[in-house]
Design an enzyme around this catalytic site. Sequence first.
Site, PDB file in Angstrom:
ATOM      1  N   ASP A   1     -14.570   5.370  10.610  1.00 54.80           N
ATOM      2  CA  ASP A   1     -14.774   5.187   9.176  1.00 54.80           C
ATOM      3  C   ASP A   1     -15.151   3.772   8.785  1.00 54.80           C
ATOM      4  O   ASP A   1     -15.522   3.523   7.646  1.00 54.80           O
ATOM      5  CB  ASP A   1     -13.497   5.584   8.423  1.00 54.80           C
ATOM      6  CG  ASP A   1     -13.290   7.086   8.468  1.00 54.80           C
ATOM      7  OD1 ASP A   1     -14.288   7.797   8.332  1.00 54.80           O
ATOM      8  OD2 ASP A   1     -12.142   7.518   8.648  1.00 54.80           O
TER       9      ASP A   1
ATOM     10  N   HIS B   1      -7.000   9.931   6.447  1.00 55.93           N
ATOM     11  CA  HIS B   1      -7.805  10.791   7.333  1.00 55.93           C
ATOM     12  C   HIS B   1      -9.259  10.671   6.860  1.00 55.93           C
ATOM     13  O   HIS B   1      -9.833   9.594   6.940  1.00 55.93           O
ATOM     14  CB  HIS B   1      -7.215  12.207   7.216  1.00 55.93           C
ATOM     15  CG  HIS B   1      -7.648  13.184   8.264  1.00 55.93           C
ATOM     16  ND1 HIS B   1      -8.393  12.853   9.352  1.00 55.93           N
ATOM     17  CD2 HIS B   1      -7.424  14.516   8.365  1.00 55.93           C
ATOM     18  CE1 HIS B   1      -8.614  13.934  10.090  1.00 55.93           C
ATOM     19  NE2 HIS B   1      -8.032  14.959   9.498  1.00 55.93           N
TER      20      HIS B   1
ATOM     21  N   HIS C   1      -6.013   3.829  14.987  1.00 55.04           N
ATOM     22  CA  HIS C   1      -6.160   5.267  15.223  1.00 55.04           C
ATOM     23  C   HIS C   1      -4.966   5.753  16.020  1.00 55.04           C
ATOM     24  O   HIS C   1      -4.466   5.012  16.879  1.00 55.04           O
ATOM     25  CB  HIS C   1      -7.454   5.545  16.000  1.00 55.04           C
ATOM     26  CG  HIS C   1      -7.918   6.951  15.864  1.00 55.04           C
ATOM     27  ND1 HIS C   1      -7.428   7.961  16.674  1.00 55.04           N
ATOM     28  CD2 HIS C   1      -8.779   7.527  15.004  1.00 55.04           C
ATOM     29  CE1 HIS C   1      -8.001   9.093  16.308  1.00 55.04           C
ATOM     30  NE2 HIS C   1      -8.810   8.873  15.292  1.00 55.04           N
TER      31      HIS C   1
HETATM   32  N1  CMC Z   1      -4.007  -2.081   9.208  1.00 54.04           N
HETATM   33  C1  CMC Z   1      -2.896  -2.830   9.472  1.00 54.04           C
HETATM   34  N2  CMC Z   1      -1.899  -2.450  10.267  1.00 54.04           N
HETATM   35  C2  CMC Z   1      -2.030  -1.256  10.851  1.00 54.04           C
HETATM   36  C3  CMC Z   1      -3.143  -0.425  10.627  1.00 54.04           C
HETATM   37  C4  CMC Z   1      -4.153  -0.879   9.793  1.00 54.04           C
HETATM   38  N3  CMC Z   1      -5.236  -0.154   9.557  1.00 54.04           N
HETATM   39  N4  CMC Z   1      -2.987   0.719  11.341  1.00 54.04           N
HETATM   40  C5  CMC Z   1      -1.818   0.601  11.977  1.00 54.04           C
HETATM   41  N5  CMC Z   1      -1.235  -0.590  11.679  1.00 54.04           N
HETATM   42  C6  CMC Z   1       0.027  -1.120  12.227  1.00 54.04           C
HETATM   43  C7  CMC Z   1       1.222  -0.426  11.608  1.00 54.04           C
HETATM   44  O1  CMC Z   1       1.684  -1.101  10.451  1.00 54.04           O
HETATM   45  C8  CMC Z   1       2.209  -0.488  12.754  1.00 54.04           C
HETATM   46  O2  CMC Z   1       2.724  -1.789  12.817  1.00 54.04           O
HETATM   47  P1  CMC Z   1       4.290  -2.006  13.195  1.00 54.04           P
HETATM   48  O3  CMC Z   1       4.395  -1.510  14.613  1.00 54.04           O
HETATM   49  O4  CMC Z   1       4.499  -3.454  13.036  1.00 54.04           O
HETATM   50  O5  CMC Z   1       5.071  -1.175  12.225  1.00 54.04           O
HETATM   51  C9  CMC Z   1       1.338  -0.306  13.991  1.00 54.04           C
HETATM   52  O6  CMC Z   1       0.045  -0.810  13.611  1.00 54.04           O
HETATM   53  C10 CMC Z   1       1.208   1.127  14.449  1.00 54.04           C
HETATM   54  O7  CMC Z   1       0.737   1.894  13.350  1.00 54.04           O
HETATM   55  P2  CMC Z   1       1.140   3.376  13.011  1.00 54.04           P
HETATM   56  O8  CMC Z   1       1.134   3.582  11.549  1.00 54.04           O
HETATM   57  O9  CMC Z   1       2.390   3.732  13.767  1.00 54.04           O
HETATM   58  O10 CMC Z   1      -0.060   4.152  13.688  1.00 54.04           O
HETATM   59  P3  CMC Z   1      -0.396   5.669  13.445  1.00 54.04           P
HETATM   60  O11 CMC Z   1      -0.901   6.180  14.740  1.00 54.04           O
HETATM   61  O12 CMC Z   1       0.729   6.389  12.808  1.00 54.04           O
HETATM   62  O13 CMC Z   1      -1.557   5.575  12.371  1.00 54.04           O
HETATM   63  C11 CMC Z   1      -3.642   5.550  11.309  1.00 54.04           C
HETATM   64  C12 CMC Z   1      -2.890   5.798  12.623  1.00 54.04           C
HETATM   65  C13 CMC Z   1      -5.117   5.879  11.513  1.00 54.04           C
HETATM   66  C14 CMC Z   1      -3.085   6.459  10.207  1.00 54.04           C
HETATM   67  C15 CMC Z   1      -3.463   4.066  10.915  1.00 54.04           C
HETATM   68  O14 CMC Z   1      -3.982   3.234  11.925  1.00 54.04           O
HETATM   69  C16 CMC Z   1      -4.089   3.739   9.571  1.00 54.04           C
HETATM   70  O15 CMC Z   1      -3.454   3.936   8.520  1.00 54.04           O
HETATM   71  N6  CMC Z   1      -5.380   3.226   9.572  1.00 54.04           N
HETATM   72  C17 CMC Z   1      -6.056   2.978   8.320  1.00 54.04           C
HETATM   73  C18 CMC Z   1      -6.623   4.274   7.786  1.00 54.04           C
HETATM   74  C19 CMC Z   1      -7.839   4.742   8.561  1.00 54.04           C
HETATM   75  O16 CMC Z   1      -8.740   3.975   8.846  1.00 54.04           O
HETATM   76  N7  CMC Z   1      -7.868   6.051   8.860  1.00 54.04           N
HETATM   77  C20 CMC Z   1      -8.992   6.690   9.529  1.00 54.04           C
HETATM   78  C21 CMC Z   1      -8.633   7.195  10.874  1.00 54.04           C
HETATM   79  S1  CMC Z   1     -10.112   7.657  11.807  1.00 54.04           S
HETATM   80  C22 CMC Z   1     -10.707   9.032  10.975  1.00 54.04           C
HETATM   81  C23 CMC Z   1      -9.887  10.213  11.181  1.00 54.04           C
HETATM   82  O17 CMC Z   1      -9.769  10.678  12.348  1.00 54.04           O
HETATM   83  O18 CMC Z   1      -9.379  10.755  10.188  1.00 54.04           O
END
Ligand code: CMC
Length: 428
Positions: free
Chosen positions: A363, A268, A307
């Site tokens: 970010d 986050h 995201h």
């Molecule tokens: N790098 C590589 N793969 C990713 C990433 C990433 N940053 N984000 C998602 N994926 C992949 C994930 O492995 C999954 O693949 P598969 O379908 O093969 O298993 C797919 O994309 C969907 O991901 P998810 O984890 O189901 O997506 P989510 O909605 O649960 O997660 C997130 C959202 C923001 C937690 C995630 O994208 C992430 O960890 N990003 C990196 C951390 C980050 O930059 N966070 C800041 C968010 S913006 C600021 C805020 O609002 O806090």
Amino acid sequence: MAKDSLTITDNRTGKSYELPIQNGAIRTADLRQIRTDEEDFGLMGYDPAFMNTASCASRITYIDGEKGILRYRGYPIEELAESATYLETAYLVLYGELPTKKQLEGWTHEVIFHTILHENVKKFIDGFHHDAHPMGMLVSTVAALSTFYPEAKHIFDAESRKKQTHRLIGKMPTLAAFAYRHSRGLPYAYPDNDLSYTGNFLNMLFKMTEVTYKPNPILERAVDVLFILHADHEQNCGTNAMRSVGSSHVDPYSAVAAAAAALYGPLHGGANEEVLRMLMQIGSKGNIPEFIKKVKAGEGRLMGFGHRVYKNYDPRAKIIKRIADQVFEVTGRNPLLDIAIELERIALEDDYFIKRKLYPNVDFYSGIIYQAMGFPMEMFPVLFAIPRTSGWVAQWEEMLLDSEQKIARPRQLYLGPAPRRYVPLDKR
Ligand code: CMC
């Protein structure tokens, strides 16, 4: 003829049910009438991590994640970032309308008037270890403010709420700056009420021996715009914590501490710190393909990408990328920017990221700017928490005044052991 309802057939019983659809949603409580017999508790929705469940109705922030749209109270984020100030935006987020000139003057006065901390707060901060993370200090000290303002527990008293709102928005930068000064071993710099909200924040952070600190106007405006971009973001993890904890009717300082604790996590508000660590670890453009290969193999994530809601370029990331150029004209270019731009280019052309709709989020570039401005990485989540306070308080108040809201209490699907008898210690 089209009807705003959903007809469900329960194949266990053959019975059909018609559920109303309002604002594009059914009420999951309506599912409870779907039962196999009198004993049955009724059907529930199972939705870990709220992937498709609206926990509230809100009038504050609108996001269209597919199109990359973000609006506060109907105003596009691009227009606010172009023309408004953070305090003006915070007023809008909190009270629903842009302030008139007179309202803005009154609001600014109230916030600025509350920037000073009780001297005892310094004693808590003094008690932290020299290398304590400033976010840990911020979370603890904002919670501690509830002990200074016990009247804050009168959460249904509109005047009291207003007062705590001024205090929270006024004092968050001071708490953050004091935490920073403590970790640097520097004397605390007191607020200067002649400066703007962000100008004063820079003063409390960076003032040295000069009698009056004069913030660089470009950097002051850049921080103000970054604050606008972070003011609210509908039901994210921190805001959900604010509403959920606030729904127990605790005072707003305790609820903000919970929201800030949620924001601290690396998925986050901690993500921009992780972005910089990642860029430094990559080290040079030549190492990017190898890094991307590892991400695709599931060995870590590309931080600053992806995201839960945006499946397009985060509109905040676009604005930040533009501010970066202005900041670098003052501070000099951050060499990590070249790695970030190349990383973005390669990722956006890669099937793995295209298929999953992973784009840069807020970010990805913010940390690079903050670092160029002289903020240590540990301050990044703190720089997120300060402006997000207006959103947290707005969402908290909306929740309190919503007659449909109650204490947040999700259901669970129990999958543990069936009833069994206690086994005495010597028989196990
Ligand atoms: N790098 C590589 N793969 C990713 C990433 C990433 N940053 N984000 C998602 N994926 C992949 C994930 O492995 C999954 O693949 P598969 O379908 O093969 O298993 C797919 O994309 C969907 O991901 P998810 O984890 O189901 O997506 P989510 O909605 O649960 O997660 C997130 C959202 C923001 C937690 C995630 O994208 C992430 O960890 N990003 C990196 C951390 C980050 O930059 N966070 C800041 C968010 S913006 C600021 C805020 O609002 O806090």
